[in-house]
Motif scaffolding. Sequence first.
Motif, PDB file in Angstrom:
ATOM      1  N   ARG A  35       0.834  -1.205   0.000  1.00 18.94           N
ATOM      2  CA  ARG A  35       0.000   0.000   0.000  1.00 18.94           C
ATOM      3  C   ARG A  35       0.873   1.261   0.000  1.00 18.94           C
ATOM      4  NH1 ARG A  35      -3.952  -0.045   4.766  1.00 18.94           N
ATOM      5  NH2 ARG A  35      -1.998  -0.672   5.686  1.00 18.94           N
ATOM      6  N   LEU A  36       1.971   1.240   0.760  1.00 18.81           N
ATOM      7  CA  LEU A  36       2.873   2.397   0.776  1.00 18.81           C
ATOM      8  C   LEU A  36       3.632   2.541  -0.536  1.00 18.81           C
ATOM      9  CD1 LEU A  36       4.340   2.378   4.389  1.00 18.81           C
ATOM     10  CD2 LEU A  36       2.622   3.903   3.420  1.00 18.81           C
ATOM     11  N   ILE A  37       3.980   1.421  -1.157  1.00 17.31           N
ATOM     12  CA  ILE A  37       4.631   1.485  -2.472  1.00 17.31           C
ATOM     13  C   ILE A  37       3.692   2.151  -3.472  1.00 17.31           C
ATOM     14  CG2 ILE A  37       5.449   0.097  -4.427  1.00 17.31           C
ATOM     15  CD1 ILE A  37       7.522   0.230  -2.226  1.00 17.31           C
ATOM     16  N   ARG A  38       2.410   1.756  -3.477  1.00 15.93           N
ATOM     17  CA  ARG A  38       1.425   2.385  -4.366  1.00 15.93           C
ATOM     18  C   ARG A  38       1.325   3.882  -4.083  1.00 15.93           C
ATOM     19  NH1 ARG A  38      -1.785  -1.947  -2.935  1.00 15.93           N
ATOM     20  NH2 ARG A  38      -3.085  -0.622  -1.614  1.00 15.93           N
ATOM     21  N   ALA A  39       1.271   4.233  -2.799  1.00 17.22           N
ATOM     22  CA  ALA A  39       1.168   5.646  -2.421  1.00 17.22           C
ATOM     23  C   ALA A  39       2.417   6.421  -2.846  1.00 17.22           C
ATOM     24  CB  ALA A  39       0.940   5.769  -0.922  1.00 17.22           C
ATOM     25  N   GLY A  40       3.579   5.824  -2.670  1.00 17.48           N
ATOM     26  CA  GLY A  40       4.820   6.470  -3.075  1.00 17.48           C
ATOM     27  C   GLY A  40       4.885   6.667  -4.576  1.00 17.48           C
ATOM     28  N   ARG A  41       4.428   5.672  -5.305  1.00 15.79           N
ATOM     29  CA  ARG A  41       4.412   5.773  -6.769  1.00 15.79           C
ATOM     30  C   ARG A  41       3.463   6.885  -7.205  1.00 15.79           C
ATOM     31  NH1 ARG A  41       1.279   3.782 -10.503  1.00 15.79           N
ATOM     32  NH2 ARG A  41       0.206   2.252  -9.180  1.00 15.79           N
ATOM     33  N   ALA A  42       2.300   6.965  -6.566  1.00 13.95           N
ATOM     34  CA  ALA A  42       1.331   8.014  -6.899  1.00 13.95           C
ATOM     35  C   ALA A  42       1.885   9.396  -6.554  1.00 13.95           C
ATOM     36  CB  ALA A  42       0.019   7.765  -6.166  1.00 13.95           C
ATOM     37  N   LEU A  43       2.518   9.513  -5.394  1.00 11.91           N
ATOM     38  CA  LEU A  43       3.102  10.790  -4.984  1.00 11.91           C
ATOM     39  C   LEU A  43       4.171  11.239  -5.975  1.00 11.91           C
ATOM     40  CD1 LEU A  43       3.241  13.040  -2.840  1.00 11.91           C
ATOM     41  CD2 LEU A  43       4.901  11.624  -1.621  1.00 11.91           C
ATOM     42  N   ALA A  44       4.955  10.296  -6.460  1.00 15.03           N
ATOM     43  CA  ALA A  44       6.016  10.614  -7.425  1.00 15.03           C
ATOM     44  C   ALA A  44       5.455  10.869  -8.821  1.00 15.03           C
ATOM     45  CB  ALA A  44       7.035   9.478  -7.473  1.00 15.03           C
ATOM     46  N   GLY A  45       4.191  10.498  -9.054  1.00 12.22           N
ATOM     47  CA  GLY A  45       3.591  10.692 -10.371  1.00 12.22           C
ATOM     48  C   GLY A  45       4.125   9.731 -11.411  1.00 12.22           C
ATOM     49  N   VAL A  46       4.423   8.507 -10.983  1.00 11.15           N
ATOM     50  CA  VAL A  46       5.019   7.503 -11.864  1.00 11.15           C
ATOM     51  C   VAL A  46       4.001   6.393 -12.111  1.00 11.15           C
ATOM     52  CG1 VAL A  46       6.901   5.836 -12.048  1.00 11.15           C
ATOM     53  CG2 VAL A  46       7.279   7.997 -10.896  1.00 11.15           C
ATOM     54  N   ASP A  47       3.866   5.976 -13.362  1.00 13.01           N
ATOM     55  CA  ASP A  47       2.954   4.867 -13.638  1.00 13.01           C
ATOM     56  C   ASP A  47       3.670   3.532 -13.427  1.00 13.01           C
ATOM     57  OD1 ASP A  47       4.487   4.376 -15.958  1.00 13.01           O
ATOM     58  OD2 ASP A  47       3.070   5.390 -17.263  1.00 13.01           O
ATOM     59  N   GLN A  48       2.892   2.463 -13.419  1.00 16.14           N
ATOM     60  CA  GLN A  48       3.463   1.135 -13.167  1.00 16.14           C
ATOM     61  C   GLN A  48       4.510   0.753 -14.197  1.00 16.14           C
ATOM     62  OE1 GLN A  48       0.127  -1.573 -12.897  1.00 16.14           O
ATOM     63  NE2 GLN A  48      -0.002  -1.313 -10.677  1.00 16.14           N
ATOM     64  N   ALA A  49       4.267   1.070 -15.452  1.00 19.76           N
ATOM     65  CA  ALA A  49       5.207   0.687 -16.508  1.00 19.76           C
ATOM     66  C   ALA A  49       6.561   1.373 -16.318  1.00 19.76           C
ATOM     67  CB  ALA A  49       4.621   1.023 -17.877  1.00 19.76           C
ATOM     68  N   THR A  50       6.546   2.638 -15.952  1.00 19.95           N
ATOM     69  CA  THR A  50       7.798   3.381 -15.740  1.00 19.95           C
ATOM     70  C   THR A  50       8.551   2.829 -14.543  1.00 19.95           C
ATOM     71  OG1 THR A  50       6.827   5.356 -16.725  1.00 19.95           O
ATOM     72  CG2 THR A  50       8.784   5.664 -15.340  1.00 19.95           C
ATOM     73  N   LEU A  51       7.836   2.612 -13.433  1.00 26.49           N
ATOM     74  CA  LEU A  51       8.486   2.069 -12.243  1.00 26.49           C
ATOM     75  C   LEU A  51       9.053   0.685 -12.541  1.00 26.49           C
ATOM     76  CD1 LEU A  51       9.281   2.284  -9.293  1.00 26.49           C
ATOM     77  CD2 LEU A  51       7.008   1.418  -8.688  1.00 26.49           C
ATOM     78  N   ALA A  52       8.326  -0.118 -13.281  1.00 27.58           N
ATOM     79  CA  ALA A  52       8.799  -1.456 -13.636  1.00 27.58           C
ATOM     80  C   ALA A  52      10.101  -1.373 -14.431  1.00 27.58           C
ATOM     81  CB  ALA A  52       7.729  -2.191 -14.443  1.00 27.58           C
ATOM     82  N   LEU A  53      10.133  -0.515 -15.423  1.00 29.74           N
ATOM     83  CA  LEU A  53      11.329  -0.350 -16.256  1.00 29.74           C
ATOM     84  C   LEU A  53      12.522   0.083 -15.404  1.00 29.74           C
ATOM     85  CD1 LEU A  53      12.487  -0.297 -19.158  1.00 29.74           C
ATOM     86  CD2 LEU A  53      11.854   2.117 -19.221  1.00 29.74           C
ATOM     87  N   GLU A  54      12.304   1.048 -14.526  1.00 27.60           N
ATOM     88  CA  GLU A  54      13.394   1.574 -13.704  1.00 27.60           C
ATOM     89  C   GLU A  54      13.851   0.593 -12.622  1.00 27.60           C
ATOM     90  OE1 GLU A  54      11.521   5.234 -12.538  1.00 27.60           O
ATOM     91  OE2 GLU A  54      12.314   6.279 -14.295  1.00 27.60           O
ATOM     92  N   ALA A  55      12.934  -0.291 -12.179  1.00 32.23           N
ATOM     93  CA  ALA A  55      13.280  -1.289 -11.157  1.00 32.23           C
ATOM     94  C   ALA A  55      13.781  -2.593 -11.769  1.00 32.23           C
ATOM     95  CB  ALA A  55      12.071  -1.564 -10.271  1.00 32.23           C
ATOM     96  N   GLY A  56      13.713  -2.698 -13.101  1.00 31.64           N
ATOM     97  CA  GLY A  56      14.195  -3.901 -13.771  1.00 31.64           C
ATOM     98  C   GLY A  56      13.262  -5.096 -13.628  1.00 31.64           C
ATOM     99  N   VAL A  57      11.954  -4.817 -13.555  1.00 32.31           N
ATOM    100  CA  VAL A  57      10.956  -5.883 -13.444  1.00 32.31           C
ATOM    101  C   VAL A  57       9.857  -5.628 -14.470  1.00 32.31           C
ATOM    102  CG1 VAL A  57      11.460  -6.230 -10.988  1.00 32.31           C
ATOM    103  CG2 VAL A  57       9.619  -4.673 -11.647  1.00 32.31           C
ATOM    104  N   THR A  58       8.904  -6.532 -14.561  1.00 36.41           N
ATOM    105  CA  THR A  58       7.798  -6.340 -15.503  1.00 36.41           C
ATOM    106  C   THR A  58       6.702  -5.496 -14.865  1.00 36.41           C
ATOM    107  OG1 THR A  58       6.572  -8.302 -14.790  1.00 36.41           O
ATOM    108  CG2 THR A  58       8.240  -8.608 -16.533  1.00 36.41           C
ATOM    109  N   ARG A  59       5.874  -4.883 -15.713  1.00 35.47           N
ATOM    110  CA  ARG A  59       4.745  -4.115 -15.203  1.00 35.47           C
ATOM    111  C   ARG A  59       3.782  -5.021 -14.446  1.00 35.47           C
ATOM    112  NH1 ARG A  59      -0.036  -3.669 -14.910  1.00 35.47           N
ATOM    113  NH2 ARG A  59      -0.381  -5.166 -16.559  1.00 35.47           N
ATOM    114  N   GLN A  60       3.618  -6.248 -14.937  1.00 32.47           N
ATOM    115  CA  GLN A  60       2.746  -7.205 -14.264  1.00 32.47           C
ATOM    116  C   GLN A  60       3.273  -7.507 -12.851  1.00 32.47           C
ATOM    117  OE1 GLN A  60       2.286 -10.998 -16.193  1.00 32.47           O
ATOM    118  NE2 GLN A  60       0.639 -11.621 -14.830  1.00 32.47           N
ATOM    119  N   ALA A  61       4.585  -7.604 -12.687  1.00 31.77           N
ATOM    120  CA  ALA A  61       5.166  -7.860 -11.361  1.00 31.77           C
ATOM    121  C   ALA A  61       4.858  -6.705 -10.412  1.00 31.77           C
ATOM    122  CB  ALA A  61       6.671  -8.074 -11.471  1.00 31.77           C
ATOM    123  N   VAL A  62       4.944  -5.474 -10.907  1.00 29.35           N
ATOM    124  CA  VAL A  62       4.605  -4.314 -10.083  1.00 29.35           C
ATOM    125  C   VAL A  62       3.145  -4.399  -9.656  1.00 29.35           C
ATOM    126  CG1 VAL A  62       4.313  -1.799 -10.067  1.00 29.35           C
ATOM    127  CG2 VAL A  62       6.359  -2.810 -11.079  1.00 29.35           C
TER     128      VAL A  62
END
Length: 92
Positions: free
Chosen positions: A16-43
Motif C-alpha cells: 500500500r505504501l509502495i502504491r502511495a509512493g508511486r502516486a506521490l512521485a507521479g510515476v505509472d506502473q510501466a515506468t516504475l517497472a522499467l526503472e526497477a528492472g521488473v515487468t509491469r505485471q510484477a509491479v
Amino acid sequence: MVNKVLPDRDVWPSPRLIRAGRALAGVDQATLALEAGVTRQAVSVVETDESLRMDPRRRKILEAMQRVLEDKYGIEFFAASQNSGEGVRFRK
C-alpha cells in the motif's frame, strides 16, 4: 511525548505504501517497472499483495521498487508511531 515505533508488519514498506509512493512521485506502473528492472505485471501483483508475509521473489521486487522510489524520486517511507500512522512523503 516521544514517538514510539509500533510493531510493524514483516513486509516493509507495505505494498500500500509502495502504491502511495508511486502516486506521490507521479510515476505509472510501466515506468516504475522499467526503472526497477521488473515487468509491469510484477509491479501490479506486488502492489495488490496485502499478505503479512511475501515470498522471496515478491519481496525482491518490492525492495527494487522501494530503492527506485527513494533514490530517483526522493520518496521517504515512514512507519506508524503512537502519534501518527505510516505514510510516504518527499524527503526534504
